[in-house]
Design an enzyme around this catalytic site. Structure first.
Site: not given
Ligand SMILES: [Zn+2]
Length: 196
Positions: A45, A50, A105, A147, A151
């Site tokens: 993912g 990010q 992560c 998860h 974010h």
């Molecule tokens: Zn993550």
């Protein structure tokens, strides 16, 4: 195009992300780049913060989990085809008894910890063509969505750990901020020293 992944410590990972509209510039290209970036880093993912964008968008391909022998056959099958783009999602319901799973992560390389989450969710989201979906998910599919959803809410899995566990990984996190970590993909570190 493979984009650098933003490392732990960058404020963009702590921001609540904003919804987008269908005319968001170069959305198709952005989603393509996110897939490429995620696969290059062997992730399941990737959320837009990010790669430095505080928008409510994430991509998930949970198919690597379908090879997990600990799963019942049903769940393996479900995960094999679990490849989706989530735009402007809202988790409508979360239920069941918390269960723990060892999470990692891409923004926090080399750190893995058990995280407790609820096993079942109901989520509303838009796909890449801005068609609306409402789905119920459970098990690992729900887990990966939770998860990534965190974010876009500005939450990292390390925020969910006990004070004791947080203390144990403090040094590791400080090193990640400075770029003192071995990682096989391109990252952007908030406190990395500039090379002369
Ligand atoms: Zn993550």
């Amino acid at each position: 195009m493979i984009l650098p992944i933003i490392a732990y410590g960058n404020p963009v990972l702590k921001k609540k992300a904003k919804p987008i509209t269908p005319d968001y510039p170069k959305l198709k290209e952005l989603i393509e780049n996110m897939w490429e970036t995620m696969y290059n880093a062997s992730g399941v993912g990737l959320a837009a913060p990010q790669i430095g964008l505080p928008i409510r968008l994430f991509v998930i391909d949970a198919s690597p989990f379908s090879e997990d022998d600990d799963l019942i056959e049903n769940e393996q099958e479900d995960l094999k085809d679990f490849k989706k783009v989530f735009i402007n999602p809202t988790i409508l319901e979360e239920e069941g008894n918390d269960w723990d799973f060892n999470e990692g992560c891409l923004s926090i390389p080399d750190v893995r910890e058990d995280v407790f989450r609820k096993p079942k969710i109901k989520i509303e989201y838009f796909d890449e063509d801005f068609n609306k979906h409402v789905e119920k998910l459970d098990g690992l599919a729900a887990r990966v969505v939770q998860h990534e959803y965190d974010h876009i809410e500005g939450v990292l899995f390390t925020d969910k750990l006990s004070a004791f566990k947080k203390r144990l990984i403090k040094g590791k996190l400080a090193n990640i901020e400075k770029g003192k970590v071995n990682v096989s993909y391109n990252m952007k570190f908030p406190k990395a020293k500039k090379r002369r």
